[in-house]
Design a protein around this motif. Structure first.
Motif, PDB file in Angstrom:
ATOM      1  N   UNK A  55       0.880  -1.175   0.000  1.00 21.94           N
ATOM      2  CA  UNK A  55       0.000   0.000   0.000  1.00 21.94           C
ATOM      3  C   UNK A  55       0.916   1.224   0.000  1.00 21.94           C
ATOM      4  N   UNK A  56       0.826   2.020  -1.061  1.00 24.11           N
ATOM      5  CA  UNK A  56       1.764   3.147  -1.182  1.00 24.11           C
ATOM      6  C   UNK A  56       1.072   4.323  -1.874  1.00 24.11           C
ATOM      7  N   UNK A  57       1.861   5.326  -2.231  1.00 22.38           N
ATOM      8  CA  UNK A  57       1.299   6.512  -2.879  1.00 22.38           C
ATOM      9  C   UNK A  57       1.058   7.593  -1.846  1.00 22.38           C
ATOM     10  N   UNK A  58      -0.106   8.233  -1.953  1.00 25.40           N
ATOM     11  CA  UNK A  58      -0.396   9.363  -1.062  1.00 25.40           C
ATOM     12  C   UNK A  58      -0.913   8.875   0.287  1.00 25.40           C
ATOM     13  N   UNK A  63       2.584   0.494   3.525  1.00 27.32           N
ATOM     14  CA  UNK A  63       2.484  -0.825   4.170  1.00 27.32           C
ATOM     15  C   UNK A  63       2.953  -1.913   3.209  1.00 27.32           C
ATOM     16  N   UNK A  64       3.433  -3.009   3.767  1.00 25.66           N
ATOM     17  CA  UNK A  64       3.706  -4.230   2.991  1.00 25.66           C
ATOM     18  C   UNK A  64       3.244  -5.377   3.873  1.00 25.66           C
ATOM     19  N   UNK A  65       2.021  -5.846   3.640  1.00 29.45           N
ATOM     20  CA  UNK A  65       1.368  -6.783   4.561  1.00 29.45           C
ATOM     21  C   UNK A  65       1.417  -8.211   4.042  1.00 29.45           C
ATOM     22  N   UNK A  66       1.767  -9.155   4.925  1.00 24.86           N
ATOM     23  CA  UNK A  66       1.613 -10.569   4.557  1.00 24.86           C
ATOM     24  C   UNK A  66       0.125 -10.885   4.649  1.00 24.86           C
ATOM     25  N   UNK A  67      -0.253 -12.024   4.113  1.00 29.98           N
ATOM     26  CA  UNK A  67      -1.654 -12.429   4.198  1.00 29.98           C
ATOM     27  C   UNK A  67      -2.040 -12.674   5.657  1.00 29.98           C
ATOM     28  N   UNK A 120     -11.566  -2.573   2.662  1.00 25.14           N
ATOM     29  CA  UNK A 120     -10.476  -1.763   2.099  1.00 25.14           C
ATOM     30  C   UNK A 120     -10.280  -0.507   2.951  1.00 25.14           C
ATOM     31  N   UNK A 121     -11.402   0.056   3.436  1.00 22.02           N
ATOM     32  CA  UNK A 121     -11.343   1.293   4.231  1.00 22.02           C
ATOM     33  C   UNK A 121     -10.458   1.111   5.465  1.00 22.02           C
ATOM     34  N   UNK A 122     -10.499  -0.089   6.073  1.00 21.63           N
ATOM     35  CA  UNK A 122      -9.710  -0.329   7.292  1.00 21.63           C
ATOM     36  C   UNK A 122      -8.219  -0.303   6.966  1.00 21.63           C
ATOM     37  N   UNK A 123      -7.853  -0.857   5.819  1.00 17.88           N
ATOM     38  CA  UNK A 123      -6.436  -0.876   5.415  1.00 17.88           C
ATOM     39  C   UNK A 123      -5.992   0.546   5.064  1.00 17.88           C
ATOM     40  N   UNK A 202      -4.364  -9.326  -6.311  1.00 15.63           N
ATOM     41  CA  UNK A 202      -4.011  -7.950  -5.970  1.00 15.63           C
ATOM     42  C   UNK A 202      -2.591  -7.869  -5.417  1.00 15.63           C
ATOM     43  N   UNK A 203      -1.745  -7.064  -6.046  1.00 15.62           N
ATOM     44  CA  UNK A 203      -0.370  -6.896  -5.601  1.00 15.62           C
ATOM     45  C   UNK A 203      -0.142  -5.560  -4.930  1.00 15.62           C
ATOM     46  N   UNK A 204      -0.776  -4.521  -5.498  1.00 14.14           N
ATOM     47  CA  UNK A 204      -0.493  -3.168  -5.016  1.00 14.14           C
ATOM     48  C   UNK A 204      -1.752  -2.320  -4.946  1.00 14.14           C
ATOM     49  N   UNK A 205      -1.782  -1.514  -3.912  1.00 14.10           N
ATOM     50  CA  UNK A 205      -2.814  -0.472  -3.802  1.00 14.10           C
ATOM     51  C   UNK A 205      -2.060   0.854  -3.795  1.00 14.10           C
ATOM     52  N   UNK A 206      -2.400   1.731  -4.730  1.00 14.56           N
ATOM     53  CA  UNK A 206      -1.707   3.022  -4.798  1.00 14.56           C
ATOM     54  C   UNK A 206      -2.737   4.140  -4.631  1.00 14.56           C
TER      55      UNK A 206
END
Ligand code: MTE
Length: 359
Positions: A55-58, A63-67, A120-123, A202-206
């Protein structure tokens, strides 16, 4: 892949398939073996050990979360939600004008499952949003080749939708871990939006200020007016598709079925704009001149389709059965399919017409 042998395969590579409408209509929660499949590239094999959801960007805290961390650190939530591809009912548009290079999806690019995962909101809350955040982009771990380049399938949601509690990062489907074909180990589920925004593997959330610059946000999954064709289309224009629109389908009887005169059961599904529930489904046995209300046979709840059924009395002859729906927000479908034609064949929500012969 554990898929029902009756699925109609639209393409082997990449694998794309959907169930015959009568099979689709058998169960309100579609069994995973029957659930349609829409891929743009090969199904990737994702190894859980090295897997990290980035999870990156603005964001204030990338974050870099394991499952395991995702499961342990965020509350799990379960939601029944319908997934619908923007290409649903494209084959009917082919009768208006050809759409070269696109799959001929019928009423089969839709299914409903119980998804389990985290909001998604929680992350996003854990990552903390910067002030300019306006969109949440997703990138899949698959590889798609387009325009001489290879990249992952991607797309985005506007921030206001991404923060809604119904948008999940799902790791389970119908009580089992996601299967590889449906996005193992993690996928987005964005109820009420076109299926393309529910990014698999899903690999990345930006988090960013603009929509995703991925091909599947900026080029594909755009809606153009009917007068724009392949020779005149300007891909920088067009409406990026997002919310679904009210739609209804007759699953039984199928087109060109031979029926016996008398009372004929008619069954199907309907879905509301942006995933809202359905208020009314009407069927016609005379091409749309007179209408009869159908019974809604499933719970009235957002995010899932409604099942409906009706009995029509049909004398001998050729008949055009028609269905149309209205959702709880009052949204209705257009009558005319010609007004729905567009260069990529998306979002056909015209009244659906099915011709049958009665003897
Ligand atoms: N995600 C990735 N990574 N790659 C894809 O090709 N297809 C999208 C979406 N997510 C796709 C993806 C489309 S267009 C749809 S309709 C849904 O996944 C289909 O999900 P399903 O195959 O689980 O039915």
């Amino acid at each position: 892949m554990d898929k029902h042998p009756a699925l109609v395969v639209h393409s082997e590579q990449p694998f794309n398939a959907g169930p015959p409408p009568a099979l689709l209509r058998e169960q309100y929660i579609t069994p995973t073996s029957v659930f349609f499949v829409r891929n743009h590239g090969a199904i990737p094999t994702v190894d859980v050990e090295p897997y990290r959801l980035v999870v990156r960007g603005q964001v204030l805290r990338p974050l870099a979360l394991t499952l395991a961390e995702l499961r342990a650190e965020f509350p799990a939530t379960t939601l029944a939600a319908t997934l619908q591809c923007a290409g649903l009912r494209r084959s009917e548009l082919f009768m208006v004008k050809p759409i070269p290079g696109e799959l001929g999806w019928e009423a089969d690019a839709i299914s409903t499952a119980e998804w389990r995962g985290v909001a998604l909101a929680a992350v996003l809350e854990a990552a903390g949003l910067e002030q300019d955040a306006g969109h949440v982009a997703f990138l899949g771990l698959d590889t798609v080749a387009r325009q001489g380049q290879s990249f992952g399938f991607g797309g985005s949601l506007p921030l206001h939708k991404a923060l809604m509690r119904e948008v999940l990062l799902a790791y389970e489907m119908n009580g089992a871990p996601l299967s590889p074909v449906h996005g193992f180990p993690l996928r987005v589920i964005a109820p009420g939006y076109i299926g393309a925004r529910s990014v698999k593997w899903l690999g990345e959330i930006v988090v960013q200020s603009e929509p995703s610059d991925n091909y599947f946000q900026q080029h594909a999954y755009k809606l153009f007016p009917p007068e724009v064709d392949a020779t005149t289309v300007d891909w920088s224009q067009g409406e990026m598709l997002g919310q679904l629109k009210v739609n209804a389908v007759i699953c039984e009887p199928g087109a060109d079925t031979m029926l016996t005169a008398g009372s004929v059961p008619v069954r199907g599904y309907a879905i509301g704009t942006a995933g809202q529930s359905i208020e009314l489904v009407e069927v016609s046995a005379d091409g749309g001149v007179t209408w009869k209300s159908a019974s809604l046979t499933s719970p009235r709840q957002p995010w899932t389709w409604s099942f409906w059924e009706a009995e029509l009395t049909l004398p001998a002859g050729r008949h055009e059965l028609v269905v149309r729906a209205r959702d709880v927000t009052g949204d209705i479908q257009p009558a005319d399919i010609a007004s729905q034609w567009n260069v990529k064949g998306y979002m056909n929500t015209a009244w659906q017409r099915v011709a049958v012969t009665v003897s």
